[in-house]
Design an enzyme around this catalytic site. Structure first.
Site, mmCIF file in Angstrom:
data_model
loop_
_atom_site.group_PDB
_atom_site.id
_atom_site.type_symbol
_atom_site.label_atom_id
_atom_site.label_comp_id
_atom_site.label_asym_id
_atom_site.label_seq_id
_atom_site.Cartn_x
_atom_site.Cartn_y
_atom_site.Cartn_z
ATOM 1 N N ARG A 1 1.764 -18.563 1.770
ATOM 2 C CA ARG A 1 2.464 -17.563 0.968
ATOM 3 C C ARG A 1 3.932 -17.927 0.756
ATOM 4 O O ARG A 1 4.546 -17.501 -0.233
ATOM 5 C CB ARG A 1 2.355 -16.186 1.626
ATOM 6 C CG ARG A 1 0.943 -15.635 1.697
ATOM 7 C CD ARG A 1 0.938 -14.180 2.119
ATOM 8 N NE ARG A 1 1.520 -13.331 1.090
ATOM 9 C CZ ARG A 1 0.839 -12.805 0.071
ATOM 10 N NH1 ARG A 1 -0.457 -13.039 -0.053
ATOM 11 N NH2 ARG A 1 1.436 -12.034 -0.805
ATOM 12 N N SER B 1 2.345 -12.262 -11.147
ATOM 13 C CA SER B 1 2.160 -13.702 -11.325
ATOM 14 C C SER B 1 1.160 -14.013 -12.431
ATOM 15 O O SER B 1 1.387 -14.892 -13.260
ATOM 16 C CB SER B 1 1.704 -14.337 -10.004
ATOM 17 O OG SER B 1 2.655 -14.107 -8.976
ATOM 18 N N ASP C 1 -1.449 -7.696 -10.628
ATOM 19 C CA ASP C 1 -2.802 -7.199 -10.399
ATOM 20 C C ASP C 1 -2.939 -6.514 -9.040
ATOM 21 O O ASP C 1 -3.714 -5.575 -8.886
ATOM 22 C CB ASP C 1 -3.798 -8.354 -10.503
ATOM 23 C CG ASP C 1 -3.877 -8.912 -11.915
ATOM 24 O OD1 ASP C 1 -3.565 -8.166 -12.860
ATOM 25 O OD2 ASP C 1 -4.242 -10.089 -12.073
ATOM 26 N N GLY C 2 -2.189 -6.997 -8.046
ATOM 27 C CA GLY C 2 -2.244 -6.358 -6.728
ATOM 28 C C GLY C 2 -1.712 -4.948 -6.765
ATOM 29 O O GLY C 2 -2.267 -4.040 -6.131
ATOM 30 N N ASP D 1 -10.469 -9.182 -6.315
ATOM 31 C CA ASP D 1 -9.225 -8.936 -7.053
ATOM 32 C C ASP D 1 -8.008 -9.434 -6.283
ATOM 33 O O ASP D 1 -6.960 -8.780 -6.249
ATOM 34 C CB ASP D 1 -9.064 -7.452 -7.384
ATOM 35 C CG ASP D 1 -10.104 -6.954 -8.362
ATOM 36 O OD1 ASP D 1 -10.891 -7.765 -8.844
ATOM 37 O OD2 ASP D 1 -10.135 -5.740 -8.625
ATOM 38 N N GLY D 2 -8.154 -10.601 -5.655
ATOM 39 C CA GLY D 2 -7.028 -11.191 -4.947
ATOM 40 C C GLY D 2 -6.872 -10.763 -3.505
ATOM 41 O O GLY D 2 -5.898 -11.147 -2.855
ATOM 42 N N ASN E 1 0.810 -1.233 0.000
ATOM 43 C CA ASN E 1 0.000 0.000 0.000
ATOM 44 C C ASN E 1 0.840 1.277 0.000
ATOM 45 O O ASN E 1 0.305 2.362 0.252
ATOM 46 C CB ASN E 1 -0.978 0.014 1.183
ATOM 47 C CG ASN E 1 -2.002 -1.100 1.084
ATOM 48 O OD1 ASN E 1 -2.496 -1.403 0.010
ATOM 49 N ND2 ASN E 1 -2.309 -1.719 2.214
#
Length: 550
Positions: A321, A257, A214-215, A519-520, A190
Site C-alpha cells: 500500500r 484511483s 470505488d471504496g 469490489d476491491g 468505514n
C-alpha cells in the site's frame, strides 16, 4: 432540429418573445419541455434555401429538465472591443436594459457535460421577471430534483484531492442550483458506513453523495442498504432474504484511483459531469450482489467479484500500500508471472427469460430496454423465479475444474484502461451477473485473454473461457492441500517469479485456494454464495448516453 421543431409544434407555448442575445435579435420560445431560441434574419437578399440553412445554424434548444438555474443578471459587454460593436452594445443596453441568464447542460465529447450560460436582454423589467418566474415554475415541477443532500468526502482516496474537487468544482454548481448540502469529511475507514447505519437522519435528505473512489462508494452502499434493511426489519444475514430497495439515491463525485462505478454509469470520470447529473435529478437503478458464506453475510458487491487472478492481485497489492496506485501494476505483473490456478466447483442458476446473453454485444445504455423490461415486471418474475428455484433443482448447472480466474461482473467494469470492461454486454439493472470462468491454460493464452480487455475483440472467444448470465451462483474450493505440479512428492513451496512459458501450460498449483476480491476488498472465505438483488439501489445517473453525431 427537425424533431425539436415537431416538439415545439405539438406543445403549447408558455412564453414567446423577441429578445436580444449577444447583440442579435432572437425569438425565444418556452414550452413545457423545451427552451428554444433562433436568430431573426434581417437580410432580404438571401434565398429561401440559404435562409433556412442560416436559421438552422443559429437555432438552439435546451430541454427544460436540463436547465440548471435561471436568474436576473447585469449586462456584460466584455469582448466588444471594437468601437462599432461597443456603440451598438450601448444602444442596445438603453433599449433592453434588463437581462436574465439561463444556466443549462451542454454536452461535449466523451460523455462530458458542462454548465453553460445564455443571457437574454429584455425591454422591460416586467417581461424579464415574467421569464424568470415561468421558467422557475417549470423547474419546480421537476420533483425528481434534489434540494438537500448529505455529502461524504474522503480526503485520503486517490490523489487526496477529494476536498479540493468538491469545494472548487462541485459546491459552486450546487449553490447555483439552490441545493443545500451537509458535508462530512471522513476521518477513518468505514466512517461514512457507520454514520449512515446509525446516526444519520435520512428523512431530511433527498440523496447521499460520496466524493471519493470505488471504496468510498462501497462504504455508502453498505451503510445505506444496511440501514434500509434494519428500518424494515429484514435480516440481511439470511442468504434467501428479500431485501428492500433503498429510497435515497446515491451520487458519485469521482476522486479515486479508478472510479469504475462512475465510469460505467455516466461514461466519464469527470466531477463536473457527475455534479450536473445530480442537479438535474437523474435516476439509474442498479443491481447489488449479496455475498454469503453459509448463513454469514460477508459483503455487497456492485461491480466485480474476482477469484484467482484478481484475488491474488489484490492480496499481493495490500502488502504494498505504501506504493500507492502503482502497487496494482506491480502486483498484476507478479501475479501474471506466478500463473497460479485453483481447483473448485461452481454451481449457478442461469437466466431463463431470454432477454440477452453476455456475448450478444447489446451494451447497456441510457434507457436500456432490457433493464426497463426487468423493472416493469421484476416483482412477478422474481416471485416465479424463487418458486422455480425451490421446486426445480434440475435447472442448476455445476462445473468442476481448474481455474486461473473466476469473475462475476454485475456491470461492464469499464474504466479508462479497459474502455469495454471485463464484460462489455453486462447490464446495470437486469437482475443478473455475468459469470466468467477462465480455465487452466498457458501463460501466453491467458495474456491474450487479458489483452482483449483493452481492445474491441471478443474477449470470450477462447476455448478456455466460458461465460454465463446467472441470477445466483455458489463456489466451493477444493479442500485438499495441493502441491506443486512439477514434483508432487515435495511439500508446498512459496512461489516467486516463474519463467515465461512457451505454448504449453505451466501453471503453479501451490495452494488450496485463492481469495475473493469483492469490489476491491478481500473476503475472509473462499466458499461463497452470491445472489443478485435486482435494482436494490438507485444512482444520480442515467446510464451511458449514445454518442450523437455533431
Amino acid at each position: 432540429m427537425t424533431r425539436l421543431n415537431e416538439v415545439m409544434d405539438k406543445q403549447p407555448r408558455l412564453l414567446s418573445s423577441k429578445l436580444f442575445q449577444k447583440h442579435r435579435q432572437v425569438e425565444v420560445v418556452l414550452s413545457r419541455s423545451v427552451l428554444y431560441w433562433k436568430e431573426i434574419e434581417k437580410s432580404r437578399k438571401r434565398s429561401s434555401c440559404t435562409s433556412r440553412e442560416s436559421e438552422t445554424a443559429h437555432s438552439h434548444a435546451v430541454q427544460v429538465c436540463e436547465i440548471v438555474a435561471v436568474h436576473k443578471s447585469e449586462e456584460d459587454d466584455q469582448g466588444d472591443t471594437k468601437r462599432g460593436r461597443l456603440k451598438k452594445a450601448k444602444q442596445q443596453s438603453q433599449l433592453y436594459p434588463h437581462t436574465f441568464t439561463v444556466s443549462y447542460v451542454r454536452r461535449t465529447r466523451q460523455h462530458q457535460w458542462r454548465c453553460s450560460d445564455v443571457s437574454f436582454h429584455c425591454a422591460s423589467q416586467a417581461l424579464c421577471q415574467q421569464w424568470i418566474q415561468v421558467i422557475n415554475e417549470q423547474l419546480s415541477l421537476l420533483t425528481n430534483r434534489p434540494k438537500r443532500l448529505l455529502v461524504y468526502i474522503n480526503p485520503y482516496g486517490g490523489k487526496q484531492q477529494g476536498k479540493r474537487i468538491y469545494e472548487q468544482k462541485v459546491a459552486p454548481l450546487f449553490r447555483r442550483a439552490c441545493i443545500s448540502a451537509d458535508v462530512i469529511v471522513t476521518e477513518c475507514a468505514n466512517h461514512a458506513r457507520d454514520h449512515l447505519k446509525t446516526e444519520a437522519n435520512l428523512d431530511k435528505y433527498d440523496g447521499v453523495v460520496c466524493v471519493g473512489g470505488d471504496g468510498m462508494f462501497s462504504e455508502i452502499v453498505h451503510g445505506l442498504v444496511t440501514r434500509t434493511q434494519t428500518d424494515h426489519g429484514v435480516d440481511q444475514s439470511r442468504a434467501d432474504a428479500e431485501l428492500v430497495p433503498c429510497s435515497l439515491r446515491i451520487g458519485i463525485i469521482p476522486a479515486g484511483s479508478t472510479d469504475c462505478i462512475c465510469f460505467g454509469t455516466v461514461g466519464t470520470n469527470d466531477p463536473v459531469t457527475s455534479a450536473l447529473h445530480i442537479i438535474v435529478g437523474d435516476s439509474q437503478p442498479m443491481d447489488v450482489c449479496s455475498v454469503h458464506h453459509g448463513d454469514v453475510f460477508l459483503r455487497y458487491s456492485v461491480s466485480l467479484l474476482g477469484y484467482g487472478f484478481y484475488g491474488d492481485v489484490l492480496t499481493d497489492s495490500e502488502r504494498k500500500r505504501w506504493l500507492g496506485p502503482a502497487r496494482y501494476d506491480l502486483s498484476g505483473v507478479k501475479t501474471f508471472l506466478s500463473h497460479n490456478y485453483y481447483e473448485g466447483t461452481v454451481s449457478y442458476l442461469p437466466t431463463a427469460d431470454g432477454l440477452g446473453n453476455p456475448r450478444d454485444k447489446v451494451q447497456c445504455r441510457s434507457g436500456c430496454h432490457i433493464c426497463q423490461h426487468k423493472h416493469s415486471s421484476k416483482d412477478k418474475q422474481w416471485e416465479m423465479s424463487e418458486e422455480e428455484e425451490k421446486s426445480d433443482k434440475d435447472r442448476w448447472s455445476t462445473i468442476h475444474g481448474k481455474f486461473i480466474a473466476i469473475n462475476a461482473a454485475s456491470m461492464s467494469c469499464a474504466c479508462p484502461r479497459s474502455p469495454k470492461g471485463l464484460s462489455p454486454s453486462a447490464h446495470l439493472a437486469d437482475g443478473t451477473t455475468d459469470l466468467i470462468l477462465v480455465r487452466k491454460c498457458s501463460r501466453l493464452d491467458f495474456f491474450r485473454h487479458l489483452l482483449r480487455h483493452t481492445n474491441k475483440d471478443d474477449q470470450f472467444d477462447h476455448s478456455f473461457v466460458e461465460v454465463h448470465r446467472v441470477r445466483t451462483f455458489r463456489f466451493q474450493p477444493f479442500q485438499k492441500q495441493l502441491v506443486s505440479r512439477e514434483d508432487p512428492s515435495e511439500p508446498p513451496k512459496k512461489k516467486g517469479f516463474s519463467p515465461m512459458c512457451s505454448g504449453q501450460t505451466t501453471c503453479n498449483y501451490s495452494k488450496a485456494h485463492s481469495s475473493w476480491s469483492c469490489d476491491g476488498e478481500i473476503l475472509k472465505h473462499a466458499a461463497i454464495q452470491v445472489s443478485v438483488q435486482c435494482q436494490l439501489i438507485r444512482l444520480f445517473a442515467r446510464g451511458i448516453e449514445e454518442q450523437q453525431k455533431q
